[in-house]
Design a protein around this motif. Sequence first.
Motif, short mmCIF file in Angstrom:
data_model
loop_
_atom_site.label_atom_id
_atom_site.label_comp_id
_atom_site.label_asym_id
_atom_site.label_seq_id
_atom_site.Cartn_x
_atom_site.Cartn_y
_atom_site.Cartn_z
N VAL B 67 0.84 -1.21 0.00
CA VAL B 67 0.00 0.00 0.00
C VAL B 67 0.87 1.25 0.00
O VAL B 67 0.62 2.21 -0.72
N ALA B 69 4.01 1.48 -1.01
CA ALA B 69 4.84 1.59 -2.22
C ALA B 69 4.01 1.78 -3.49
O ALA B 69 4.55 2.18 -4.52
N LEU B 70 2.69 1.50 -3.39
CA LEU B 70 1.84 1.64 -4.59
C LEU B 70 1.79 3.11 -4.99
O LEU B 70 1.38 3.97 -4.22
N ARG B 71 2.23 3.37 -6.20
CA ARG B 71 2.33 4.77 -6.63
C ARG B 71 0.96 5.34 -6.97
O ARG B 71 0.19 4.73 -7.72
N ASP B 72 0.71 6.50 -6.42
CA ASP B 72 -0.56 7.18 -6.66
C ASP B 72 -0.29 8.34 -7.62
O ASP B 72 0.29 9.35 -7.24
N HIS B 73 -0.70 8.15 -8.85
CA HIS B 73 -0.43 9.17 -9.87
C HIS B 73 -1.62 10.15 -9.91
O HIS B 73 -2.43 10.11 -10.84
N LYS B 74 -1.68 11.00 -8.93
CA LYS B 74 -2.84 11.90 -8.81
C LYS B 74 -2.99 12.81 -10.03
O LYS B 74 -4.10 13.20 -10.40
N VAL B 76 -2.54 12.25 -13.11
CA VAL B 76 -3.00 11.60 -14.35
C VAL B 76 -4.47 11.88 -14.63
O VAL B 76 -4.88 12.03 -15.78
N SER B 77 -5.25 11.99 -13.56
CA SER B 77 -6.68 12.23 -13.72
C SER B 77 -6.94 13.54 -14.46
O SER B 77 -7.75 13.62 -15.38
#
Lengths: 247, 102
Positions: B67, B69-74, B76-77
């Motif tokens: 969780v 390390a999971l990249r959150d590409h905010k 991109v939206s």
Amino acid sequence: MLYSVILPTYNERENLPIIVFMLDQVFAKHNLQYEIVIVDDNSPDGTLQVAQTLQKHYGKEKIAILSRPGKLGLGSAYLEGLQKVSKGQRIIIMDADLSHHPKYIPQMIRIMDASSSNHNKKVDIVSGSRYLLQSPESGVCGWDLKRKITSRGANVLAQFLLNPRGCTDLTGSFRLYERHALEKILPRVQCTGYAFQMEILVLAQREGYCIQDVPIVFIDRMYGESKLGPREIVLYLKGLLHLFFHT
Amino acid sequence: MMVVLLRWQIFSIYGVALLSIWLAARQALLSQSDPPQFAARIAVDLAPLWGVVLLGIYGIGSVAYGVIALRDHKEVSGVLEQEVAEVKKELQRLGILDAYQK
């Protein structure tokens, strides 16, 4: 080489023209032959009418439509799209709701092409992965903490029970297949829901097909509701147990 | 001919192996001439429980790491929304949107 993109749709009136336009742009830019197979399950919002409009514009060679009488399931949508309509030697499976961006397709194709000359490591399936944690190009957009925990928990459990060597994202649904691989595996898949995608990869591995991951960013649905309710979780766990005992 | 084991069969083999080791360890402990110390009894008798606890810690740790390390590409939206707006303009220009809209 013809690429078939199978797009199951249900109430995708808003998204369908956008994803078709984007796909056309990507394939045209890379000079690739393609067809889009739209499998619509009698969407009440008029998705079929939109598909027919797109077919008039792009032509029947590029847009094929399979209209089904009702919601008959994702697996059968893929299977019917593959067996009854698609003509491509390579098949792309992806979501029609813009959560999968077509820009990743050329990279998937490059990986498959690069492996073609190496018979020992011929890649039969390229799987878009949200969980290539070492890659800055992998990940998600629009997930809250609860969603991330649920998804990672499901993945860790599946990795432990099934040990899918080299596959980091078992439930992802953005993949490029060699047609012969998908034709062999898809009719054998029994799970539904999220476990459906998992079963395809697990069966593929058991058959000796080579699978490679490619980093993608999954964008949470812009226009729809979340699909991860208690029912989906129960279905997933049942599917996981089924695979644990049968593969 | 290579035998392909199902996952539950592989787990069963590991389970039987670990069970055998545990039973052998218990037997070895009990067959000592001196009575075993309390700590040793706890460690050996409850080894399966410790195993489950360690597995649970490993599982929770794996999920937590995943969780974090999971990249959150905010961003991109926003980029996608912009792209969608441009595509819609193009679809309008091509007459596709008008063709099916009421």
